[in-house]
Design an enzyme around this catalytic site. Structure first.
Site, PDB file in Angstrom:
ATOM      1  N   ASP A 124       0.829  -1.216   0.000  1.00  0.00           N
ATOM      2  CA  ASP A 124       0.000   0.000   0.000  1.00  0.00           C
ATOM      3  C   ASP A 124       0.860   1.261   0.000  1.00  0.00           C
ATOM      4  O   ASP A 124       2.092   1.184   0.071  1.00  0.00           O
ATOM      5  CB  ASP A 124      -0.952  -0.012   1.213  1.00  0.00           C
ATOM      6  CG  ASP A 124      -0.238  -0.278   2.536  1.00  0.00           C
ATOM      7  OD1 ASP A 124       1.008  -0.256   2.571  1.00  0.00           O
ATOM      8  OD2 ASP A 124      -0.915  -0.519   3.542  1.00  0.00           O
ATOM      9  N   GLU A 135      -9.690  -0.473   5.342  1.00  0.00           N
ATOM     10  CA  GLU A 135     -10.223   0.132   6.553  1.00  0.00           C
ATOM     11  C   GLU A 135     -11.531  -0.550   6.975  1.00  0.00           C
ATOM     12  O   GLU A 135     -12.151  -1.252   6.157  1.00  0.00           O
ATOM     13  CB  GLU A 135     -10.460   1.628   6.293  1.00  0.00           C
ATOM     14  CG  GLU A 135      -9.186   2.404   5.958  1.00  0.00           C
ATOM     15  CD  GLU A 135      -8.276   2.630   7.165  1.00  0.00           C
ATOM     16  OE1 GLU A 135      -7.773   1.647   7.746  1.00  0.00           O
ATOM     17  OE2 GLU A 135      -8.056   3.803   7.518  1.00  0.00           O
ATOM     18  N   HIS A 143      -7.227  -2.581  10.699  1.00  0.00           N
ATOM     19  CA  HIS A 143      -6.996  -2.597   9.246  1.00  0.00           C
ATOM     20  C   HIS A 143      -5.803  -3.469   8.885  1.00  0.00           C
ATOM     21  O   HIS A 143      -4.899  -3.705   9.695  1.00  0.00           O
ATOM     22  CB  HIS A 143      -6.851  -1.175   8.671  1.00  0.00           C
ATOM     23  CG  HIS A 143      -5.553  -0.481   8.942  1.00  0.00           C
ATOM     24  ND1 HIS A 143      -5.389   0.879   8.794  1.00  0.00           N
ATOM     25  CD2 HIS A 143      -4.327  -0.933   9.345  1.00  0.00           C
ATOM     26  CE1 HIS A 143      -4.143   1.208   9.075  1.00  0.00           C
ATOM     27  NE2 HIS A 143      -3.481   0.135   9.423  1.00  0.00           N
ATOM     28  N   ASN A 163      -7.116  -0.016  14.351  1.00  0.00           N
ATOM     29  CA  ASN A 163      -8.546  -0.170  14.071  1.00  0.00           C
ATOM     30  C   ASN A 163      -8.814  -1.514  13.380  1.00  0.00           C
ATOM     31  O   ASN A 163      -9.889  -1.722  12.838  1.00  0.00           O
ATOM     32  CB  ASN A 163      -9.037   0.982  13.179  1.00  0.00           C
ATOM     33  CG  ASN A 163      -8.276   1.043  11.868  1.00  0.00           C
ATOM     34  OD1 ASN A 163      -7.363   0.245  11.642  1.00  0.00           O
ATOM     35  ND2 ASN A 163      -8.636   1.964  11.006  1.00  0.00           N
TER      36      ASN A 163
END
Ligand code: F6R
Length: 244
Positions: free
Chosen positions: A67, A143, A138, A136
């Site tokens: 990414d 996400e 991810h 979170n």
């Protein structure tokens, strides 16, 4: 999914680096996809050391970056691109034809995603993916709320990602979007290693392993992967209620 526990970060990183070295010895045209960040940093260093020490031929290795932060130039020291240049490409002197990363400054990011999907298909899929986990849940920039079926895509970053992500940069930066390989690719990868270390990852690791499988907590996808491995140190494992 299998869970492998280690005493500490060093042992976890050593195991992962050894796994990649052995895989490359068995398959010289290995396709390796990695996340950047704090978690795989030592694995990268050990991988370079071990490949050199064992004189492994890595001339047909293909490396894929998982990414990138949209808008950042590869020269920005907080970019994933810069991380891999410093930790892998330069030390191993990989040829540019051996690696494929998203160009996060491209005008047409949709076409960047298509290029990545095409590149992965052309290579016959990814052999090994090494990923971390965000605060979170991810993986990459998948996400919370992202479909498990998505291929490469541009993601609106969650507030947690934008604030935690500041740690990679020397000063405050405006982070808005990320470009990432999606879970459609992760599900088709031959072996996926999710690494986590330290007490700060204990809560997200508990949810990954013991929580419900849901797109609202992306890393829970690991439970669906027959060839998925969650590699954790004692601290990251410390909130697990069952002995896995
Ligand atoms: C970075 C990436 C992210 C990180 C995650 C954990 O390329 O894909 O998903 O893996 O945010 O980051 P660290 O390892 O810094 O805790």
């Amino acid at each position: 999914m299998q869970i492998i526990r280690f005493k500490n970060y060093e042992q976890l990183s050593d195991y992962t680096a050894d796994f990649i070295v052995d895989a490359l010895k068995n398959k010289p045209d290995l396709v390796l996809c990695m996340a950047s960040g704090s978690t795989p940093a030592l694995t990268c260093d050990l991988l370079v050391q071990k490949l050199k020490k064992d004189k492994v031929d890595y001339s047909t290795l293909t490396f894929i970056g998982l990414d990138e932060w949209v808008g950042l130039p590869p020269t920005n020291t907080g970019s994933c691109h810069c991380f891999f240049c410093t930790k892998i490409f330069e030390p191993l002197q990989l040829k540019p034809s051996q690696y494929h990363l998203f160009n996060a400054q491209a005008d047409d990011l949709k076409s960047e995603c298509e290029k990545m999907d095409g590149f992965i298909a052309e290579k016959g899929g990814i052999d090994i993916m090494i990923v971390g986990i965000g605060m979170n849940g991810h993986i990459g920039f998948n996400e919370p709320g992202t479909s498990f079926a998505t291929l490469s895509h541009v993601a609106e970053l969650d507030e947690v990602t934008k604030s935690v992500g500041q740690k990679y940069f020397s000063g405050p930066v405006q982070l808005g979007k990320g470009i990432t390989i999606g879970f459609g690719h992760l599900m088709n990868t031959k072996k996926v290693f999710l690494m986590a270390n330290g007490i700060k990852k204990a809560e997200v690791i508990k949810k990954t392993i013991e929580g419900p499988v849901t797109e609202n907590f992306p890393a829970s996808i690991m439970q669906r992967l027959e060839n998925g491995f969650v590699l954790i140190d004692e601290e990251a494992a410390s909130l697990l209620s069952k002995p896995h």
